[in-house]
Design a protein around this motif. Structure first.
Motif, mmCIF file in Angstrom:
data_model
loop_
_atom_site.group_PDB
_atom_site.id
_atom_site.type_symbol
_atom_site.label_atom_id
_atom_site.label_comp_id
_atom_site.label_asym_id
_atom_site.label_seq_id
_atom_site.Cartn_x
_atom_site.Cartn_y
_atom_site.Cartn_z
ATOM 1 N N GLU A 256 30.441 4.734 -33.270
ATOM 2 C CA GLU A 256 29.307 4.624 -32.497
ATOM 3 C C GLU A 256 28.909 6.459 -32.305
ATOM 4 O O GLU A 256 29.737 6.509 -31.426
ATOM 5 C CB GLU A 256 28.981 3.533 -31.564
ATOM 6 N N PRO A 257 27.961 6.904 -32.354
ATOM 7 C CA PRO A 257 27.597 8.363 -32.171
ATOM 8 C C PRO A 257 27.543 8.642 -30.695
ATOM 9 O O PRO A 257 26.720 7.393 -30.078
ATOM 10 C CB PRO A 257 26.968 8.767 -32.360
ATOM 11 N N LYS A 258 27.542 9.709 -29.527
ATOM 12 C CA LYS A 258 27.774 10.102 -28.217
ATOM 13 C C LYS A 258 26.714 10.913 -28.435
ATOM 14 O O LYS A 258 27.713 11.561 -29.086
ATOM 15 C CB LYS A 258 28.922 9.394 -27.408
ATOM 16 N N ALA A 259 25.738 11.314 -27.669
ATOM 17 C CA ALA A 259 25.372 12.171 -27.709
ATOM 18 C C ALA A 259 25.879 13.507 -26.217
ATOM 19 O O ALA A 259 25.881 12.669 -25.489
ATOM 20 C CB ALA A 259 23.671 12.027 -27.766
ATOM 21 N N ILE A 260 26.164 14.561 -26.620
ATOM 22 C CA ILE A 260 26.853 15.367 -24.802
ATOM 23 C C ILE A 260 25.933 16.214 -25.237
ATOM 24 O O ILE A 260 25.002 16.976 -25.681
ATOM 25 C CB ILE A 260 28.177 16.353 -26.023
ATOM 26 N N LEU A 275 22.938 20.260 -28.207
ATOM 27 C CA LEU A 275 23.432 18.752 -28.478
ATOM 28 C C LEU A 275 24.384 19.131 -29.317
ATOM 29 O O LEU A 275 24.750 19.510 -30.319
ATOM 30 C CB LEU A 275 22.136 18.473 -28.842
ATOM 31 N N LYS A 276 25.546 18.119 -29.255
ATOM 32 C CA LYS A 276 26.552 17.870 -29.937
ATOM 33 C C LYS A 276 26.621 16.119 -29.896
ATOM 34 O O LYS A 276 26.220 15.533 -29.305
ATOM 35 C CB LYS A 276 28.065 18.503 -29.480
ATOM 36 N N VAL A 283 33.836 15.752 -32.313
ATOM 37 C CA VAL A 283 32.463 16.009 -31.985
ATOM 38 C C VAL A 283 31.728 17.017 -33.585
ATOM 39 O O VAL A 283 32.808 18.158 -33.815
ATOM 40 C CB VAL A 283 33.108 16.898 -30.470
ATOM 41 N N PHE A 284 31.131 16.275 -33.146
ATOM 42 C CA PHE A 284 30.067 17.672 -34.086
ATOM 43 C C PHE A 284 28.457 18.677 -33.909
ATOM 44 O O PHE A 284 28.084 18.009 -32.841
ATOM 45 C CB PHE A 284 29.711 16.260 -34.976
ATOM 46 N N ASP A 285 28.269 19.656 -34.078
ATOM 47 C CA ASP A 285 27.227 20.093 -33.710
ATOM 48 C C ASP A 285 26.029 19.504 -34.469
ATOM 49 O O ASP A 285 26.316 19.187 -35.844
ATOM 50 C CB ASP A 285 27.593 21.570 -34.125
ATOM 51 N N ALA A 286 25.295 19.605 -33.355
ATOM 52 C CA ALA A 286 24.153 18.549 -33.802
ATOM 53 C C ALA A 286 23.579 19.282 -35.312
ATOM 54 O O ALA A 286 22.461 18.523 -36.369
ATOM 55 C CB ALA A 286 23.212 18.208 -33.034
ATOM 56 N N ASN A 287 23.869 20.294 -35.414
ATOM 57 C CA ASN A 287 22.752 21.334 -36.788
ATOM 58 C C ASN A 287 23.833 20.996 -37.312
ATOM 59 O O ASN A 287 23.890 21.716 -38.902
ATOM 60 C CB ASN A 287 22.048 22.937 -35.894
ATOM 61 N N ASN A 309 33.197 8.662 -40.800
ATOM 62 C CA ASN A 309 31.658 9.300 -41.008
ATOM 63 C C ASN A 309 30.352 8.933 -39.928
ATOM 64 O O ASN A 309 30.619 8.570 -39.260
ATOM 65 C CB ASN A 309 30.947 8.109 -42.517
ATOM 66 N N ARG A 310 29.686 9.790 -40.220
ATOM 67 C CA ARG A 310 28.210 10.250 -39.500
ATOM 68 C C ARG A 310 26.995 9.118 -39.474
ATOM 69 O O ARG A 310 27.043 9.305 -40.741
ATOM 70 C CB ARG A 310 28.369 11.883 -38.974
ATOM 71 N N ASP A 311 27.064 9.091 -38.597
ATOM 72 C CA ASP A 311 25.346 7.839 -38.990
ATOM 73 C C ASP A 311 24.312 8.725 -37.905
ATOM 74 O O ASP A 311 23.510 8.392 -37.242
ATOM 75 C CB ASP A 311 25.526 6.773 -38.001
ATOM 76 N N PHE A 312 23.840 9.317 -39.828
ATOM 77 C CA PHE A 312 22.896 10.384 -38.897
ATOM 78 C C PHE A 312 21.329 9.570 -38.944
ATOM 79 O O PHE A 312 20.669 10.470 -37.428
ATOM 80 C CB PHE A 312 22.582 10.618 -40.378
ATOM 81 N N SER A 313 21.807 8.458 -39.221
ATOM 82 C CA SER A 313 20.302 7.983 -39.005
ATOM 83 C C SER A 313 20.464 7.559 -37.413
ATOM 84 O O SER A 313 19.286 7.060 -36.644
ATOM 85 C CB SER A 313 20.250 6.896 -39.254
ATOM 86 N N LYS A 314 21.246 7.046 -36.551
ATOM 87 C CA LYS A 314 21.516 7.119 -35.073
ATOM 88 C C LYS A 314 20.959 8.577 -33.879
ATOM 89 O O LYS A 314 20.326 8.200 -33.194
ATOM 90 C CB LYS A 314 22.909 6.112 -35.495
#
Length: 985
Positions: A256-260, A275-276, A283-287, A309-314
């Motif tokens: 589950e992605p957690k927004a930083i 936002l990451k 950790v992935f940059d939002a952009n 895998n990233r969950d772009f929809s979430k």
């Protein structure tokens, strides 16, 4: 969606794949004749834009668009686009056409149009066919257009690694080896295979298919296997979705992605929220467009790929949630808050985090508040209030909570008053005081008194308090309306023993003053001159005496009544005398008015050399009348007493906050305070501070604060917000009615300005003297101190004013006429002959003396009042003018006759020379235009044209601002240096 064919008779339009010998695969449009079973006959015709209108079938907009695209790659168009000199396609083909030009320019041009055509076919479900070389159609099968995916296959065994591609459409998986295929477009890929046209993801490169046209698979030897895994297989696993493997493992992790959210500075040095997204330890940059994180583990020829895998929809849902809470995108990975609040971006972000901390669940969001060396507090901030109602004030219990820390709100007072946003918490984190608190509570905290867990707010600041604390507004709003709307005040019964019938507006004034006193508010009755402020006040004092008598006769001495807006208080059993302080010239006027209207009031005049300087018995009198000068001299005696009411008549006498009179009056003791004035502001808002501070000491705070907060912003910069705030603050405590509001009770007044042209001799003399004065000032003034400069300027201005009146006032040898003198005397002769009485006002006794000599020479009876006239003679002079028909003229100096004179026998008022403050002229006019006047009143202001007087008149008009804004009066501010210099030009 379109039908497959639109039939008209036995013809139809079809689209078919054709093979051009040079240009490759194309799409063409054909008109075909249909057999009875709707199959195609051998009769057909190629369709283009030139012959489309000759068709034997119905053409729609879709067909016209497709045929236009097809025409763009016809041979002649290709020649025009890519040839520099060829006139036809054959010439172009033989002389200019080569493979490199075709591959790099011509075919990409064609493919772009083919992609548009195929895309339209898919969107509109169009069936296409294949046209053979024998001028017929392969029509046994329709050609389908389908979306396809590439499957990357890797098989690892003892021999090594095999790699091949297969194509998967909706029904089957196709191996490319030995299949008939045609490439329509390389990017994006459109390929004709197995009688179907397949299209792939736009990022797929057709070059990946090429190796498998001739081979079933690619074999990688063991010696190159490790390098192949690290590069090609790694890249394929990372970026491709459809992968089939044998002999090694791909492990997918779906967290589950957690927004930083972290406060940082961007490249523009502006504070932003970056936002990451955290997926466990990654950790992935939002952009970032990177869809996953891949790690290769290899050991003993065994390979394992770990793929997160990233969950772009979430992630998008979390971004939308943040924006719904008020964040705005600055870039794909940075956000700012709404900056309409005009605050620093950093503080706006911190306060946004404070406000929304509870709405950002810990499982989905992580907040990082450290910026440089500071760690900002980002949790919820709470502020709670409880109020207790006292007689004259509210006790405010206010607690502010920063997470686990709790403080009395008053601890933030100095921060809010100084505009400081940052407040250090015990753990070292820095809290940012919310921006809204400064506008909401700053005004309240200015006047807050006390400390600890509570502070006090005077009820005179209710206007500020109820805006800050809704609880007060809800509880007392109905009662508070009485402070701002005189119409809502309850009517009082008039005292039975007053000898006057109050006019309706005077009755309202009495009700208002009574209401304010009973609620412990000092107030200012600022009615226009002549509207009866004295009689309204005497009615109030008579009512106070009657209540004491009633209380003394009451059987229940302990009875409680709700006399106060906000609470109850006990009835008073006795009341001390009230103190009325007036200019010396008005003492006898008050005595006369008291004898006339309230003869039951016992009074003492505390004035004169024989006054008692050691004791005043307040029990023996209802009213003590004295003057401002006596208060200053007998301050110790008067300060020792406690008066019921302290009434200041012409209260502008205390306008100077640094004067001894103001300090003396301010320190007198009185239960209630009332000021009477027609001109509460004469020169500056400082006049207002003095009088309102006397009435309600806590209302404005200290003078320095008032100067910085109101005087400078309003007088120097015209700050409209400060004006509104000040008007709102004083509104409950000032009652102002102008003559126009009670016009039915007053005779009409006509005001005129008469300009007098100077005679030639006077004009010449005036200009000569003006030049002398100006040159002398310019020559000498630079060597003067500030005081001397001021004195020199005033002296020069006074000389010009006297010259404008009559040059003889400064030069006794002047032997010519004055135009103003001639005009005035002529008007006087006409008026006297018609039976009118006239008041003549001047700033200069010397000017009045010129007219005095003229009157004596012409045997005209007059009275003349100047500052040298003893007080004992003033009333006799007034009575003579009022009652003696032969006395038609009254000469009065402005300073001596501005107050307390009732001269209603006059119906003409002449103002002989203008002064800076037009309020003085208004006072003069109101000696005649006041209650008791039964005639129309005409006032004339005489102005010498092209003189200093005309400039003064212009300045008077220009300087009406202050009192018009706050009290509807008309004073004149101090002149600026530029304005003074212009007076001498």
């Amino acid at each position: 969606m379109l039908d497959k064919f639109e039939y008209k008779n036995t013809y139809s339009l079809v689209y078919a794949i054709t093979q051009h010998p040079d240009l490759g695969l194309l799409i063409e449009a054909f008109e075909v004749k249909l057999n009875e079973d709707k199959s195609f006959s051998l009769t057909f015709k190629k369709v283009n834009n030139k012959n489309i209108n000759e068709s034997k079938y119905e053409i729609n907009a879709f067909d016209r668009e497709i045929i236009s695209l097809i025409d763009e790659y016809q041979e002649l168009i290709i020649v025009k686009k890519f040839s520099k000199k060829s006139k036809g396609y054959r010439e172009f083909r033989s002389k200019e056409f080569n493979y490199d030009i075709f591959k790099s320019q011509i075919r990409p041009y064609i493919e772009r149009r083919l992609v548009k055509i195929f895309s339209s076919f898919v969107k509109n479900s169009i069936t296409i066919y294949f046209k053979g070389e024998k001028k017929d159609f392969i029509k046994d099968k329709e050609i389908k257009i389908e979306k396809a995916e590439v499957v990357f296959n890797f098989i690892k065994n003892k021999e090594g690694l095999r790699y091949f591609l297969s194509i998967k459409n909706q029904k089957e998986e196709i191996n490319l080896f030995e299949k008939k295929k045609f490439i329509f477009s390389n990017m994006p890929v459109w390929v004709f295979i197995n009688n179907q046209i397949l299209t792939f993801d736009k990022n797929f490169d057709s070059k990946k298919l090429t190796p498998f046209y001739e081979k079933d698979y690619l074999s990688i030897p063991q010696s190159a296997e490790e390098e192949y895994f690290k590069k090609f297989v790694f890249k394929t696993v990372k970026y491709q979705k459809n992968i089939r493997v044998e002999g090694f493992e791909i492990i997918n992790y779906d967290f589950e992605p957690k927004a930083i959210l972290k406060i940082e500075e961007d490249w523009q040095n502006e504070s932003v929220l970056t936002l990451k997204f955290r997926y466990e330890k990654l950790v992935f940059d939002a952009n970032s467009k990177d869809g996953n994180f891949l790690k290769l583990e290899s050991k003993n020829n065994n390979y394992i790929f770990h793929k997160t895998n990233r969950d772009f929809s979430k992630e998008k849902k979390q971004i939308k949630y943040l924006m719904d809470l008020g964040l705005k995108k600055k870039s794909d990975a940075t956000f700012i808050t709404d900056q309409s609040k005009n605050q620093k971006t950093l503080y706006g972000i911190v306060n946004w985090l404070n406000d929304n901390e509870k709405k950002l669940p810990n499982k989905a969001f992580e907040i990082q508040g450290k910026v440089g060396t500071k760690n900002y507090f980002t949790e919820k901030i709470d502020l709670t209030f409880k109020l207790k109602d006292k007689i004259d004030w509210f006790d405010v219990y206010a607690i502010v909570r920063f997470g686990k820390y709790e403080f009395p709100f008053i601890k933030l007072k100095k921060y809010i008053l100084m505009g400081k946003r940052e407040f250090a918490l015990p753990d070292g984190t820095v809290a940012v005081i919310p921006y809204e608190w400064f506008s909401k509570y700053q005004d309240v905290l200015i006047y807050a008194r006390g400390g600890g867990t509570n502070f006090k707010i005077q009820k005179s600041h209710y206007e500020l308090t109820q805006n800050a604390f809704p609880e007060i507004k809800e509880k007392f709003e109905k009662d508070y309306k009485k402070l701002t709307k005189i119409e809502s005040i309850d009517s009082q019964l008039l005292p039975t023993n007053i000898n006057v019938e109050l006019r309706p507006y005077q009755k309202k004034g009495f009700d208002w003053m009574y209401f304010m006193g009973e609620n412990n508010f000092g107030c200012c009755l600022a009615d226009d001159m002549g509207l009866g402020k004295t009689v309204q006040t005497l009615t109030l004092l008579q009512q106070r005496k009657n209540e004491v008598i009633k209380s003394e006769n009451s059987n229940d001495k302990n009875e409680k009544v709700q006399l106060n807006l906000f609470t109850y208080k006990e009835k008073s059993e006795e009341t001390n005398a009230s103190l009325i302080i007036v200019p010396t010239s008005l003492i006898f006027n008050w005595v006369n008015e008291m004898k006339k209207f309230t003869p039951n009031l016992r009074y003492l005049v505390h004035s004169g050399m024989k006054r008692n300087k050691t004791n005043i018995s307040l029990k023996n009198y209802d009213v003590i009348i004295t003057s401002y000068g006596i208060v200053r001299n007998d301050f110790r005696l008067l300060q020792s007493a406690e008066f019921d009411y302290i009434v200041l008549d012409e209260s502008q006498f205390i306008k100077n906050p640094n004067s001894k009179i103001f300090r003396a009056v301010r320190n007198l003791n009185g239960k209630q305070k009332l000021v009477l004035t027609g001109t509460p502001i004469e020169n500056s808002l400082s006049d207002l501070w003095s009088q309102m501070t006397f009435l309600n000491p806590e209302l404005f705070g200290g003078f320095k604060y008032f100067k910085d907060e109101y005087i400078i912003p309003i007088e120097q910069f015209g700050d409209e917000k400060k004006q509104e705030k000040l008007k709102k603050l004083i509104r409950p405590f000032v009652l102002r009615r102008v003559k126009s509001e009670v016009a039915k009770d007053l005779p009409s007044l006509t005001e005129n300005t008469r300009f007098c042209e100077m005679t030639e001799e006077q004009s010449s003399f005036y200009e000569s003297k003006k030049s002398e004065i100006r040159n002398l000032l310019l020559k000498e003034i630079g060597n003067f101190t500030y005081e001397k400069k001021t004195f020199a300027v005033l002296k020069g201005l006074m000389q010009l004013r006297m010259l404008a009146n009559h040059p003889i006032m400064i030069d006794e040898k002047y032997a010519h006429d004055s135009s103003k003198f001639n005009e005035v005397t002529e008007q006087i002769e006409n008026l006297i002959s018609s039976g009118h009485k006239i008041l003549l006002f001047s700033s200069f006794v010397r000017h009045l003396n010129i007219f005095k000599k003229h009157f004596e020479k012409n045997k005209l009876k007059y009275e003349m009042l100047t500052g040298k006239v003893p007080q004992t003679k003033r009333q006799k002079m007034v009575e003579n003018f009022q009652n003696n028909e032969d006395t038609k003229l009254f000469l009065i100096s402005l300073k001596a006759g501005g107050f307390g004179l009732n001269l209603t026998a006059a119906d003409y008022v002449f103002v002989l020379d203008p002064w800076w403050n037009p309020a003085a002229e208004i006072q003069a006019i109101n000696r005649a235009h006041r209650i008791g006047q039964d005639k129309k009143v005409f006032s004339y202001k005489f102005i010498t044209k092209d003189s200093i007087e005309e400039k003064i008149l212009n300045l008077q008009e220009k300087k009406k601002f202050l009192a018009d804004e706050f009290i509807n009066n008309n004073p004149l501010k101090t002149l600026s240096e530029n304005e003074i210099e212009n007076l001498f030009n």
